[in-house]
Design a protein around this motif. Structure first.
Motif, short mmCIF file in Angstrom:
data_model
loop_
_atom_site.label_atom_id
_atom_site.label_comp_id
_atom_site.label_asym_id
_atom_site.label_seq_id
_atom_site.Cartn_x
_atom_site.Cartn_y
_atom_site.Cartn_z
N ASP A 177 0.60 -7.09 2.11
CA ASP A 177 0.05 -5.73 2.12
C ASP A 177 -1.04 -5.65 1.05
O ASP A 177 -0.75 -5.78 -0.14
CB ASP A 177 1.15 -4.71 1.83
N TYR A 237 -2.38 -3.25 -0.21
CA TYR A 237 -2.17 -2.11 -1.09
C TYR A 237 -0.98 -2.32 -2.03
O TYR A 237 -0.67 -1.42 -2.83
CB TYR A 237 -1.93 -0.84 -0.27
N GLU A 238 -0.32 -3.45 -1.96
CA GLU A 238 0.85 -3.69 -2.80
C GLU A 238 0.47 -3.57 -4.27
O GLU A 238 -0.38 -4.29 -4.78
CB GLU A 238 1.43 -5.07 -2.52
N LYS A 296 4.04 2.95 -0.94
CA LYS A 296 3.31 2.27 0.14
C LYS A 296 2.60 3.32 0.97
O LYS A 296 2.87 4.53 0.85
CB LYS A 296 4.27 1.44 1.02
N ARG A 297 1.71 2.87 1.82
CA ARG A 297 0.95 3.80 2.66
C ARG A 297 1.86 4.50 3.67
O ARG A 297 2.80 3.90 4.20
CB ARG A 297 -0.14 3.04 3.41
N LEU A 323 3.09 3.08 7.03
CA LEU A 323 4.16 2.08 7.09
C LEU A 323 5.55 2.71 6.99
O LEU A 323 6.54 2.01 6.78
CB LEU A 323 3.98 1.06 5.96
#
Length: 237
Positions: free
Chosen positions: A25, A27-28, A159-160, A163
């Protein structure tokens, strides 16, 4: 997981924690959207300026030039620390649900006929991990990064919102120094027989595969209930 990962867990008697930047991910561990980084920077610089001015023992006025320089230095160090966190944090990801999810089977056991899942409760798993490894666990919060920035602790568990179907609970192990570049994860010893309530065999697996999983568990002296998923039990019309 696929069957090979289960066998590896049996063999090593450990739970694998993947390094933050290897979870797939982008964005992690992110603070927010790159398009809003300027807003975050201005906020942090303002915070650091106030902290410098009001720090105990500050006996005199500070020039604007020095204030700007010291604030920028603190911000730059803050950014470096934040980027390092992705390399220092190792994560084990779980799905939280009262029922099985067909979507999760398809997403995380892509070789469907040989997929398995392990079922547990957080307390059982936490008690069964090697106590020499400090871990933190919690529910992942799914957020809209166009409206929020993640704090230092938040970014481990944010998280986004796209998800949210994962309904993730994660366990995080943080190291104090960077590992070798080729180390993509760490294996934390676990008492397998106490950690898990059951092993569930994929609903897409043939019946004979249940016996294969049972024989494998027996070979590695793992005494956990093994059952076939009933997700695709035959209907009638």
């Amino acid at each position: 997981m696929d069957f090979a990962k289960l066998v590896a867990m049996f063999k090593d008697r450990s739970l694998y924690f993947a390094r933050g930047d290897k979870l797939g991910d982008p964005y992690e561990g992110a603070r927010g959207l790159a398009s809003r980084e300027g807003e975050w920077r201005d906020y942090c610089l303002g915070f650091f300026r106030d902290a410098i001015v009001t720090a105990p023992g500050n006996n005199g006025p500070i020039s604007e030039e020095e204030l700007a320089s010291r604030s920028k230095q603190l911000y730059d160090e803050f950014v470096i620390t934040s980027q390092r966190d992705r390399l220092l944090n190792f994560v084990s990801c779980w799905h939280s649900n009262h029922v099985e999810s067909e979507a999760q089977w398809r997403l995380y056991a892509p070789s469907l006929p040989t997929g398995v899942a392990v079922r547990t409760k957080f307390g059982k798993l936490d008690d069964s991990l090697d106590q020499n490894f400090d871990v933190r666990g919690g529910f992942v919060q799914y957020v809209d990064y166009s409206k929020a920035f993640a704090g230092t602790y938040d970014k481990l568990f944010w998280k986004r919102s796209s998800l949210s179907h994962e309904a993730e609970v994660r366990i995080v192990h943080q190291q104090t120094q960077l590992s070798e570049p080729e180390v993509f994860g760490v294996s934390v010893p676990v008492d397998l027989n106490n950690a898990f309530e059951a092993i569930i065999v994929s609903p897409f697996a043939p019946d004979w595969f249940v016996d294969v999983v049972r024989e494998t568990a027996r070979k590695f002296e793992v005494s956990i209930e093994i059952e076939k998923s009933k997700l695709l039990s035959d209907p009638f019309f």
